[in-house]
Design an enzyme around this catalytic site. Sequence first.
Site, PDB file in Angstrom:
ATOM      1  N   GLY A  40       0.645  -1.303   0.008  1.00 46.61           N
ATOM      2  CA  GLY A  40      -0.026   0.135   0.242  1.00 46.61           C
ATOM      3  C   GLY A  40       0.938   1.138   0.272  1.00 46.61           C
ATOM      4  CD  GLU A 203      -0.281  25.189   8.128  1.00 50.38           C
ATOM      5  OE1 GLU A 203       0.358  24.445   7.360  1.00 50.38           O
ATOM      6  OE2 GLU A 203      -1.511  25.592   8.684  1.00 50.38           O
ATOM      7  N   GLY A 271      -2.190  17.409   2.513  1.00 53.77           N
ATOM      8  CA  GLY A 271      -3.011  16.373   2.999  1.00 53.77           C
ATOM      9  C   GLY A 271      -3.570  15.282   2.357  1.00 53.77           C
ATOM     10  CG  HIS A 444      21.486   6.559  34.265  1.00 49.20           C
ATOM     11  ND1 HIS A 444      20.979   7.864  33.998  1.00 49.20           N
ATOM     12  CD2 HIS A 444      22.779   6.700  34.504  1.00 49.20           C
ATOM     13  CE1 HIS A 444      22.002   8.637  34.107  1.00 49.20           C
ATOM     14  NE2 HIS A 444      23.152   8.039  34.551  1.00 49.20           N
TER      15      HIS A 444
HETATM   16  C1  FAD Z   1       4.661  10.380   2.487  1.00 48.23           C
HETATM   17  C2  FAD Z   1       3.844   9.666   3.565  1.00 48.23           C
HETATM   18  C3  FAD Z   1       4.460   9.218   4.834  1.00 48.23           C
HETATM   19  C4  FAD Z   1       3.762   8.561   5.769  1.00 48.23           C
HETATM   20  N1  FAD Z   1       4.193   8.199   7.062  1.00 48.23           N
HETATM   21  C5  FAD Z   1       3.789   7.528   7.873  1.00 48.23           C
HETATM   22  C6  FAD Z   1       4.161   7.145   9.143  1.00 48.23           C
HETATM   23  O1  FAD Z   1       5.425   7.423   9.134  1.00 48.23           O
HETATM   24  N2  FAD Z   1       3.476   6.437   9.927  1.00 48.23           N
HETATM   25  C7  FAD Z   1       2.244   6.264   9.769  1.00 48.23           C
HETATM   26  O2  FAD Z   1       1.610   5.679  10.525  1.00 48.23           O
HETATM   27  N3  FAD Z   1       1.646   6.698   8.571  1.00 48.23           N
HETATM   28  C8  FAD Z   1       2.339   7.194   7.650  1.00 48.23           C
HETATM   29  N4  FAD Z   1       1.601   7.477   6.404  1.00 48.23           N
HETATM   30  C9  FAD Z   1       0.354   7.294   6.448  1.00 48.23           C
HETATM   31  C10 FAD Z   1       0.215   5.930   6.030  1.00 48.23           C
HETATM   32  O3  FAD Z   1       0.840   5.444   4.756  1.00 48.23           O
HETATM   33  C11 FAD Z   1      -1.383   5.515   5.687  1.00 48.23           C
HETATM   34  O4  FAD Z   1      -2.043   5.820   6.992  1.00 48.23           O
HETATM   35  C12 FAD Z   1      -1.407   3.998   5.595  1.00 48.23           C
HETATM   36  O5  FAD Z   1      -0.858   3.537   4.188  1.00 48.23           O
HETATM   37  C13 FAD Z   1      -3.050   3.600   5.417  1.00 48.23           C
HETATM   38  O6  FAD Z   1      -3.212   2.142   5.137  1.00 48.23           O
HETATM   39  P1  FAD Z   1      -4.632   1.463   4.508  1.00 48.23           P
HETATM   40  O7  FAD Z   1      -4.223  -0.021   4.594  1.00 48.23           O
HETATM   41  O8  FAD Z   1      -5.514   2.173   4.871  1.00 48.23           O
HETATM   42  O9  FAD Z   1      -4.375   1.821   2.822  1.00 48.23           O
HETATM   43  P2  FAD Z   1      -3.227   2.191   1.908  1.00 48.23           P
HETATM   44  O10 FAD Z   1      -1.748   2.066   2.532  1.00 48.23           O
HETATM   45  O11 FAD Z   1      -3.567   3.338   1.303  1.00 48.23           O
HETATM   46  O12 FAD Z   1      -3.371   1.118   1.148  1.00 48.23           O
HETATM   47  C14 FAD Z   1      -4.435   0.894  -0.039  1.00 48.23           C
HETATM   48  C15 FAD Z   1      -4.204  -0.077  -1.085  1.00 48.23           C
HETATM   49  O13 FAD Z   1      -5.407  -0.420  -1.801  1.00 48.23           O
HETATM   50  C16 FAD Z   1      -5.330  -0.209  -3.073  1.00 48.23           C
HETATM   51  N5  FAD Z   1      -6.338  -0.019  -3.742  1.00 48.23           N
HETATM   52  C17 FAD Z   1      -7.360   1.025  -3.919  1.00 48.23           C
HETATM   53  N6  FAD Z   1      -8.323   0.856  -4.626  1.00 48.23           N
HETATM   54  C18 FAD Z   1      -8.309  -0.410  -4.848  1.00 48.23           C
HETATM   55  C19 FAD Z   1      -9.432  -1.384  -5.702  1.00 48.23           C
HETATM   56  N7  FAD Z   1     -10.409  -0.998  -6.172  1.00 48.23           N
HETATM   57  N8  FAD Z   1      -9.043  -2.625  -5.747  1.00 48.23           N
HETATM   58  C20 FAD Z   1      -7.707  -3.234  -5.374  1.00 48.23           C
HETATM   59  N9  FAD Z   1      -6.754  -2.213  -4.837  1.00 48.23           N
HETATM   60  C21 FAD Z   1      -7.166  -1.109  -4.394  1.00 48.23           C
HETATM   61  C22 FAD Z   1      -4.110   0.934  -3.317  1.00 48.23           C
HETATM   62  O14 FAD Z   1      -3.602   0.936  -4.484  1.00 48.23           O
HETATM   63  C23 FAD Z   1      -3.302   0.541  -2.035  1.00 48.23           C
HETATM   64  O15 FAD Z   1      -2.217  -0.220  -2.493  1.00 48.23           O
HETATM   65  C24 FAD Z   1       2.479   8.211   5.496  1.00 48.23           C
HETATM   66  C25 FAD Z   1       1.789   8.637   4.105  1.00 48.23           C
HETATM   67  C26 FAD Z   1       2.459   9.232   3.408  1.00 48.23           C
HETATM   68  C27 FAD Z   1       1.946   9.891   2.088  1.00 48.23           C
END
Ligand code: FAD
Length: 471
Positions: A40, A203, A271, A444
């Site tokens: 993801g 910001e 965001g 410590h």
């Molecule tokens: C630059 C950046 C840095 C980040 N750093 C952090 C961090 O340090 N710590 C943290 O906790 N969070 C971080 N995040 C946030 C984190 O990445 C997300 O909260 C997390 O990935 C969400 O997980 P999820 O399983 O909900 O979905 P995602 O990780 O968004 O995965 C969803 C998946 O579903 C797939 N998909 C979508 N629609 C379909 C469909 N119709 N059929 C099949 N597959 C589909 C997508 O391609 C994707 O692979 C960061 C985000 C970004 C952008």
Amino acid sequence: MNSTQVVVIGGGPGGYAAAYLASDLSKQVTLVNLDKNPGGVCLYKGCIPSKALLHVAKLLNETEDAKKWGIEFAKPKIDLDKLRNWKNGIVDKLTGGVGLVGKQRKINFIQGKASFTSSSKLTIEKKDGETEELEFEKAIIATGSQIATIPSLDIKSKRVLNSTTALDLPAIPKSLLVIGGGYIGLELGSVYQALGSKVSVVEMTSGLLPGADRDLVNFLAKKIKEKYDKVMLNSKVTEMKEVKNGVSVKIEGKEGKVTEEVYDYVLMSIGRKPDTSGLGLDKTSVKVNQRGWIVVNKQMQTDDPNIFAIGDIAGEPMLAHKASHEGRVAAEVIAGHKSAFDPLAIPAVVFTDPEIAWAGITENQAKEKGINYEVAKFPWAASGRALTLDRNDGVTKLIVDPESQRLLGIGICGPGAGELIAEGVLAIEMGANLTDLKLTIHPHPTLSETIMEASEAFFGQSTHMYKPKRK
Ligand SMILES: Cc1cc2nc3c(=O)[nH]c(=O)nc-3n(C[C@H](O)[C@H](O)[C@H](O)COP(=O)(O)OP(=O)(O)OC[C@H]3O[C@@H](n4cnc5c(N)ncnc54)[C@H](O)[C@@H]3O)c2cc1C
């Protein structure tokens, strides 16, 4: 038509955690994902690649700091291709490994895009061009979130980066404007600053990291002010256009004063947002709220009895660990367990320098909710370990219920805050009070002692700080 007991749509940290636990709980599982392996946003273009680059930034910053300790390194030579390959290698290793443990569990992994045709059927447009119809007993939607944009500023220029393209390291810009002072913008901004770019940030609100506790943010804000070219608060970008060798950006300040400057590159980081279009939810009873998130209960069930939703698509905070835990709850509920997602604390970490982390209730939330609370703080300037790291720019802050003396919330600013916060999360979840924390022997010299000493400070008895308790 093929059939499965559980189908998980989306293979992010929410989706693969759900799929793997459902399989461990003896369910027959199909995982549908757009990418070739699970991972993801988090593994492919979020948490993991950004933290790899932040590790490099930390190293570069430390070589700078070392001058103060009498150690001077030559100016670093940065081989961007090699750095990019190293970072991509980590992503490949991790996503490949996660894919492998799915195969070992005999999960049916389909690379493709799924959409509902009813409350018990899906159609999958597979990567190989074929279409598969799949019947399911239960489905878990884990499709994550998308990068938010401002249509009027979407000028389709290669010099305007988003979080994904910024992680691809297209260049080390001479100057970079980060639009948005949230955690993703500040993390990526600090990577580019350490690599050598002159970074500015704009910001809209009055402070960086809106919503986070100012007692924590102040240290970071001070450091950013020292390292960045400009920090423009209460300001917004009103216009952008590509010009020769850069992007010309108009910024409107607090009193309406407009300035225009050319930046080599711009990073738009305003965001993330949910996006359920294309999922065929209209063929189901799943409901979406006004802000676009799928509505779920504590069992992660949607309004459709067969369908669950977890992770970013199911609401804030949009964090990987929250997604995984929700995924595991959905899997347990589907397997017939009495489970609920009902945490007392979900940690949040900003991996900047210094790091900021918090969990449980913040001081502002306590004020807004009219909760009776007391604050106990331990400044890192009084921590031996912090001094050995030459990092006294930090604080450990506890929000405490004065009656029960239970820990309600914790905030930490300083290097390693993201690792330290876990102790606070455990303490909150276990209902620990400050006597528990102060009597727990911490090793410590470590930064973890700041949690113990903040607890001692609550009783006016911190060894390394003299601050008697007010009677
Ligand atoms: C630059 C950046 C840095 C980040 N750093 C952090 C961090 O340090 N710590 C943290 O906790 N969070 C971080 N995040 C946030 C984190 O990445 C997300 O909260 C997390 O990935 C969400 O997980 P999820 O399983 O909900 O979905 P995602 O990780 O968004 O995965 C969803 C998946 O579903 C797939 N998909 C979508 N629609 C379909 C469909 N119709 N059929 C099949 N597959 C589909 C997508 O391609 C994707 O692979 C960061 C985000 C970004 C952008």
